[in-house]
Design an enzyme around this catalytic site. Structure first.
Site, PDB file in Angstrom:
ATOM      1  N   ASP A 173       0.919  -1.110  -0.006  1.00  0.00           N
ATOM      2  CA  ASP A 173       0.017   0.185   0.013  1.00  0.00           C
ATOM      3  C   ASP A 173       0.838   1.119   0.068  1.00  0.00           C
ATOM      4  OD1 ASP A 173      -2.558   1.558   0.387  1.00  0.00           O
ATOM      5  OD2 ASP A 173      -2.192   1.384   2.478  1.00  0.00           O
ATOM      6  N   HIS A 174       0.513   2.337  -0.860  1.00  0.00           N
ATOM      7  CA  HIS A 174       1.403   3.680  -1.033  1.00  0.00           C
ATOM      8  C   HIS A 174       2.769   3.245  -0.956  1.00  0.00           C
ATOM      9  CE1 HIS A 174      -2.049   5.896  -0.636  1.00  0.00           C
ATOM     10  NE2 HIS A 174      -2.469   5.222   0.275  1.00  0.00           N
TER      11      HIS A 174
ATOM     12  N   GLY B 116      -6.970   9.095   7.071  1.00  0.00           N
ATOM     13  CA  GLY B 116      -7.377   9.215   8.328  1.00  0.00           C
ATOM     14  C   GLY B 116      -8.720   9.866   8.988  1.00  0.00           C
TER      15      GLY B 116
ATOM     16  N   SER C  20     -12.172   5.229   5.429  1.00  0.00           N
ATOM     17  CA  SER C  20     -12.700   5.281   7.242  1.00  0.00           C
ATOM     18  C   SER C  20     -13.485   6.701   7.042  1.00  0.00           C
ATOM     19  CB  SER C  20     -11.505   5.377   7.900  1.00  0.00           C
ATOM     20  OG  SER C  20     -10.737   4.139   7.846  1.00  0.00           O
TER      21      SER C  20
HETATM   22  P1  13P Z   1      -8.362   5.455   5.628  1.00  0.00           P
HETATM   23  O1  13P Z   1      -7.135   6.011   6.226  1.00  0.00           O
HETATM   24  O2  13P Z   1      -9.511   6.130   5.468  1.00  0.00           O
HETATM   25  O3  13P Z   1      -8.699   3.981   6.356  1.00  0.00           O
HETATM   26  O4  13P Z   1      -7.684   4.961   4.349  1.00  0.00           O
HETATM   27  C1  13P Z   1      -7.031   3.837   4.335  1.00  0.00           C
HETATM   28  C2  13P Z   1      -6.153   3.744   2.788  1.00  0.00           C
HETATM   29  O5  13P Z   1      -6.584   4.548   1.923  1.00  0.00           O
HETATM   30  C3  13P Z   1      -5.096   2.983   2.822  1.00  0.00           C
HETATM   31  O6  13P Z   1      -4.247   3.039   1.381  1.00  0.00           O
HETATM   32 ZN    ZN Z   2      -4.514   5.128   0.771  1.00  0.00          ZN
END
Ligand code: 13P
Ligand code: ZN
Length: 271
Positions: A79-80, A173, A203
């Site tokens: 992720d990222h 966040g 989220s």
């Molecule tokens: P949240 O911080 O809204 O849970 O997003 C998660 C996300 O995009 C992980 O890549």
């Molecule tokens: Zn993300």
């Protein structure tokens, strides 16, 4: 089945796969217990900081072995990913999918960095996700700018990625202002490219809004903050009310709250 095939199938059915970040044994078990109950596939996500916290080989072995024990269909995803080097290391460790996030660079530089990872991922048949536009990261302000249709088409044409994270009003966040997804822009991008579209920052987005996004072209829904928040709040609450030092008795109470959260989320995204 590969993650690419599974995502395509979900795209055609207008459903989404929840992509959940895990941080330790307990959050991983919470995700898998819920997925097993709901009988859904999962994408298990690791960021650079989670990899540094758990160890790359350790995190992958834990995820793979746990998927097998829980008999859940799942895929491991970076992720990222913030560099070619990190993506390469993850691919070497057998990740099914990697994200290269060069969204803070210029369009041309983003294409160039993404293409270097596309080439590497092709050697492994791995899925590749990139990001286009500004989706506020933790601590950053939302700027209200969305990914444009032209940019998305051009980016997909120049990179051939499988999945694209788009900016349509979500942010990572906790939300400071009510999220309001630009469903019209999503529809237009979905009509212009057949790439899997990814919603980051899920989220805090109300269920009905998430479902609207899924009906209109989102196929991968990323969730992290609510998992961390649910786990830590439950842990704090338990610790306030007990002197128990056997962590094997304390942690499961927090894990079970993560299970409840994710059962609800799986139901929401499965429509
Ligand atoms: P949240 O911080 O809204 O849970 O997003 C998660 C996300 O995009 C992980 O890549
Ligand atoms: Zn993300």
């Amino acid at each position: 089945m590969t993650i690419q095939e599974r995502l395509k199938e979900y795209q055609q059915k207008k459903k989404a796969i929840l992509a959940t970040n895990f941080y330790n044994l307990e959050t991983l078990q919470g995700i898998l217990q819920a997925a097993s109950k709901c009988n859904v596939p999962v994408i298990l996500q690791l960021t650079r900081s989670s990899i540094e916290y758990m160890g790359l080989k350790e995190a992958v072995a834990l995820a793979r072995n746990s998927l097998e024990s829980f008999q859940v269909e799942g895929y491991i995803h970076l992720d990222h990913g913030d560099s070619y080097e990190l993506a390469k290391k993850c691919l070497e460790q057998g990740f099914d999918s990697v994200m290269i996030d060069a969204s803070n660079e210029s369009f041309e530089k983003n294409v160039e960095i993404t293409n270097s990872v596309v080439e590497e991922a092709a050697k492994y048949g791995a899925n590749i996700e990139a990001e286009l536009g500004y989706i506020a990261k933790l601590g950053q302000e939302q700027d209200g700018l969305y990914t444009t249709v032209d940019e998305a088409s051009e980016f997909v044409k120049q990179t051939g990625i499988n999945a694209l994270a788009i900016a349509i009003g979500s942010a990572h966040g906790f939300y400071k202002i009510e999220p309001n997804l630009n469903i019209e822009r999503l529809k237009e991008i979905h009509a212009a490219v057949d790439t899997i579209l990814v919603l980051h920052g899920s989220s805090g987005i109300p269920d009905a809004m998430l479902q609207d996004a899924i009906r209109n072209g989102i196929t991968k829904v990323n969730l992290a903050t609510e998992i961390k928040n649910t786990f830590m709040k439950a842990l704090k609450q338990t610790l306030l009310n007990t002197d128990e030092i056997d962590l094997r008795k304390v942690f499961p109470k927090a894990t079970s709250q993560v299970v409840d959260l994710l059962i609800d989320k799986y139901k929401t995204v499965s429509l």
